[in-house]
Design an enzyme around this catalytic site. Structure first.
Site, short mmCIF file in Angstrom:
data_model
loop_
_atom_site.label_atom_id
_atom_site.label_comp_id
_atom_site.label_asym_id
_atom_site.label_seq_id
_atom_site.Cartn_x
_atom_site.Cartn_y
_atom_site.Cartn_z
N LYS A 194 0.86 -1.19 0.00
CA LYS A 194 0.00 0.00 0.00
C LYS A 194 0.89 1.23 0.00
CE LYS A 194 -3.60 2.04 2.94
NZ LYS A 194 -4.36 1.80 4.19
N ASP A 240 -12.81 3.16 9.78
CA ASP A 240 -12.92 3.00 8.33
C ASP A 240 -13.48 1.62 7.98
OD1 ASP A 240 -12.69 4.07 5.81
OD2 ASP A 240 -10.59 3.51 5.54
#
EC number: 2.7.11.1
Length: 120
Positions: A6, A103
């Site tokens: 990521k 999230d």
């Protein structure tokens, strides 16, 4: 070992804070329903996180069939995935981990190859 990388969006100040929080917290936590943070890299302005690879992708891809190779999920499998996600979330919010995970969404629920176990 197969991994997923990521990359931080360099133009986002919030992204750097989130990246730092992931390194500080996820690197110390271990639970069957959390993706393992394998490592990270900081070089100049580049910020990378290295995770274990979850070959079945995200729950979002399966629910909304983002590609033709994603098959519909049975209700039993959906319940198993929901249960796994709930266990991961309960662990993060527990006294042991003390993390408020803000999230929680289908794109962040990842599925493994073996039995489509869930990891956040």
């Amino acid at each position: 070992m197969v991994i997923a990388v990521k990359k931080l969006n360099q133009e986002s100040y919030q992204g750097h804070r989130e990246w730092l929080a992931e390194v500080n917290y996820l690197g110390q936590l271990s639970h069957p329903n959390l993706v393992k943070l394998v490592g990270y890299c900081v070089e100049d302005e580049q910020r990378l996180l290295v995770y274990e690879f979850m070959p079945r992708g995200s729950l979002e891809n399966h629910l909304f069939r983002r590609s033709t190779h994603f098959q519909p999920l049975s209700w039993n499998l959906r319940m198993k995935i929901a249960h796994g996600a709930a266990k991961g979330l309960a662990f993060l919010h527990s006294d042991k981990a003390k993390v408020i995970y803000r999230d929680f969404k289908t794109s962040n629920i990842l599925l493994d190859a073996v039995d489509m176990s869930t990891a956040l």
